[in-house]
Scaffold this active site. Structure first.
Site, short mmCIF file in Angstrom:
data_model
loop_
_atom_site.label_atom_id
_atom_site.label_comp_id
_atom_site.label_asym_id
_atom_site.label_seq_id
_atom_site.Cartn_x
_atom_site.Cartn_y
_atom_site.Cartn_z
N CYS A 117 0.93 -1.10 -0.06
CA CYS A 117 0.04 -0.10 -0.08
C CYS A 117 0.83 1.35 -0.13
O CYS A 117 0.79 2.19 -0.91
CB CYS A 117 -0.97 -0.11 1.04
SG CYS A 117 -0.39 -0.53 2.72
N1 LIG Z 1 -4.49 -4.08 4.90
C1 LIG Z 1 -3.91 -3.59 3.85
O1 LIG Z 1 -4.20 -2.10 3.75
C2 LIG Z 1 -3.10 -4.03 2.87
C3 LIG Z 1 -2.63 -3.40 1.76
C4 LIG Z 1 -1.63 -4.01 0.99
C5 LIG Z 1 -1.72 -5.37 0.94
N2 LIG Z 1 -1.89 -6.16 2.18
C6 LIG Z 1 -1.44 -7.35 2.40
O2 LIG Z 1 -2.56 -8.11 1.94
C7 LIG Z 1 -2.59 -9.62 3.00
C8 LIG Z 1 -3.71 -9.82 3.63
O3 LIG Z 1 -3.81 -8.38 4.48
P1 LIG Z 1 -5.09 -8.04 5.37
O4 LIG Z 1 -5.02 -6.85 5.98
O5 LIG Z 1 -6.51 -8.42 4.60
O6 LIG Z 1 -4.74 -9.47 6.34
P2 LIG Z 1 -5.87 -9.96 7.56
O7 LIG Z 1 -6.68 -9.04 7.74
O8 LIG Z 1 -4.79 -10.43 8.66
O9 LIG Z 1 -6.47 -11.43 6.81
C9 LIG Z 1 -5.44 -12.48 6.63
C10 LIG Z 1 -6.54 -13.45 6.05
O10 LIG Z 1 -5.62 -14.76 5.64
C11 LIG Z 1 -6.38 -15.89 6.28
N3 LIG Z 1 -5.07 -16.55 6.46
C12 LIG Z 1 -4.16 -16.54 7.50
N4 LIG Z 1 -3.23 -17.74 7.70
C13 LIG Z 1 -3.49 -18.26 6.48
C14 LIG Z 1 -2.91 -19.70 6.11
N5 LIG Z 1 -1.88 -20.09 6.75
N6 LIG Z 1 -3.73 -20.32 4.87
C15 LIG Z 1 -4.78 -19.68 4.53
N7 LIG Z 1 -5.27 -18.38 5.06
C16 LIG Z 1 -4.66 -17.97 5.79
C17 LIG Z 1 -7.10 -15.51 7.12
O11 LIG Z 1 -8.21 -16.26 7.55
P3 LIG Z 1 -8.03 -17.72 8.39
O12 LIG Z 1 -6.86 -17.49 9.20
O13 LIG Z 1 -9.39 -18.07 8.83
O14 LIG Z 1 -7.68 -18.78 7.34
C18 LIG Z 1 -7.83 -14.19 6.83
O15 LIG Z 1 -8.82 -14.42 6.08
C19 LIG Z 1 -1.28 -9.22 3.82
O16 LIG Z 1 -0.37 -9.92 3.35
C20 LIG Z 1 -0.95 -7.82 3.72
O17 LIG Z 1 0.22 -7.15 4.13
C21 LIG Z 1 -2.74 -5.39 3.13
#
Ligand SMILES: NC(=O)c1ccc[n+]([C@@H]2O[C@H](COP(=O)([O-])OP(=O)(O)OC[C@H]3O[C@@H](n4cnc5c(N)ncnc54)[C@H](OP(=O)(O)O)[C@@H]3O)[C@@H](O)[C@H]2O)c1
Length: 348
Positions: free
Chosen positions: A149
């Protein structure tokens, strides 16, 4: 129709992807995973999707994922690199929103993320998903690594200056602030309302994981022979939900005027559907891009001195992750790049 699955559908990027994909006319959503909430209807966790999504969350299942045309990974770093290689072998296309495939320098990735990389060969072949510099490669890619981001905002703000080679590449300073959704949806004490409302603070000033990604991209667009871009990057947490505001400072080396800098930015982004260069002297606001795939920016030269200031705003969950991921999907599948991404921001 493109058969699509999302791994990691309960996080903030996951629900933003869902919001965009459920109305996309060329997408059929077939699986949305969550290990913790397998069996729970998606619309029960996210009532905003009632009437739009009839699926329930499911466990990640290789066979089900491999039956898709495209799988999005909206998971913490380390997850995609373990699961993507088999999908790639089976011919599935993948868009990863995590940091797993963004860096081509694997030792640097391992140093910044504190673990061994499980699929370095895929990191070498992934296309970096910033369409404004990499559209052709994204179109033919099997694996796309979506930018972070902060890097999206910082890179789009500086690319015209670095490509033109008119600023000192070793004196680049980025001060940026993000809303709390940038840290994901897990419970953390330092993200509680009582810790963050009515507060403003910097963090990771000594070194943030997005720094090597920003430098990698800026070096890639510099003219041959230029000294490699070196950035001082200080992120901040601002008490709002969505949005990133980047204030970027650089020193102009060859005497360009404010009007020439404005012209440079306008011509660089003239054909870009999702970069809006505002009139000279403007101050873009995060709320003007909330929920959109737009990076809105302005370029200023205070007092006509040699410091050029670029102000760039994005929505971290949209152009900073999920909407940009869908822009990449449109490019990969030969669709109109803006399909499903044209709504203006929600205001106020
Ligand atoms: N938030 C932002 O603004 C943003 C911006 C750019 C990029 N990102 C990147 O996008 C990614 C997701 O971010 P987020 O903020 O949406 O994260 P989050 O809120 O922490 O969500 C993580 C998701 O991944 C799943 N998960 C976790 N461990 C897993 C595993 N071992 N196998 C399968 N599923 C798994 C979780 O569900 P379960 O644990 O129930 O399976 C949950 O649905 C991250 O890498 C982050 O750095 C985020």
């Amino acid at each position: 129709m493109i058969k699509v699955a999302i791994v990691g559908g309960t996080g903030y990027t996951g629900v933003e992807l869902l919001r965009l994909l459920v109305t996309h006319p060329q997408v059929e959503l077939t699986a949305i995973t969550s290990r913790a909430l397998a069996g729970t209807p998606v619309a029960e966790l996210f009532p905003s999707l009632r009437g739009h999504c009839e699926l329930a969350f499911c466990e990640p299942d290789l066979e089900q994922l491999a039956a898709c045309d495209l799988v999005f990974f909206a998971t913490p770093h380390g997850v995609a690199q373990a699961q993507v290689p088999e999908l790639i072998r089976r011919g599935v296309r993948v868009i990863d929103l995590s940091a797993d495939f963004r860096l081509t320098d694997i030792p640097a990735w391992e140093q910044w993320y504190g673990q061994q990389h499980a699929a370095p060969e895929l990191a070498a072949q992934a296309a970096y998903g910033l369409p404004e510099i990499n559209r052709a490669e994204i179109a033919g890619a099997q694996l796309v690594a979506c930018p972070g981001c902060y890097p999206t905002a910082v890179q789009l703000g500086w690319i015209p200056l670095l490509e033109a080679g008119i600023v000192d590449p070793q004196q680049l300073i980025a001060s940026a602030a993000s809303g709390a959704s940038g840290a994901g949806r897990q419970a953390k004490t330092d993200l509680l309302l009582a810790e963050n409302s009515d507060n403003f603070r910097a963090y990771a000033a000594g070194g943030h994981r997005h720094l090597p990604e920003i430098e990698q991209t800026l070096r890639r667009v510099q003219p041959a022979g230029a000294s490699p871009a070196r950035v001082t990057f200080v992120p901040h947490l601002v008490p709002m939900v969505r949005g990133i505001h980047a204030t970027l400072f650089a020193n102009v080396q060859s005497g360009q005027s404010a009007a020439e800098l404005q012209q440079l930015f306008e011509s660089r982004y003239r054909d870009e559907p999702f970069v809006d260069v505002m009139p000279a002297g403007s101050h873009p606001q995060t709320r003007s891009v909330r929920g959109t795939n737009i990076c809105r920016l302005s370029v200023l030269q205070p007092q006509g001195r040699d410091t050029v200031v670029v102000l760039a705003v994005i929505d971290n969950l949209a152009k900073g992750s999920s909407a940009q991921a869908m822009q990449n999907m449109n490019i990969m599948f030969g669709l109109d790049e803006a399909l499903g991404l044209e709504s203006p921001a929600l205001l106020p």
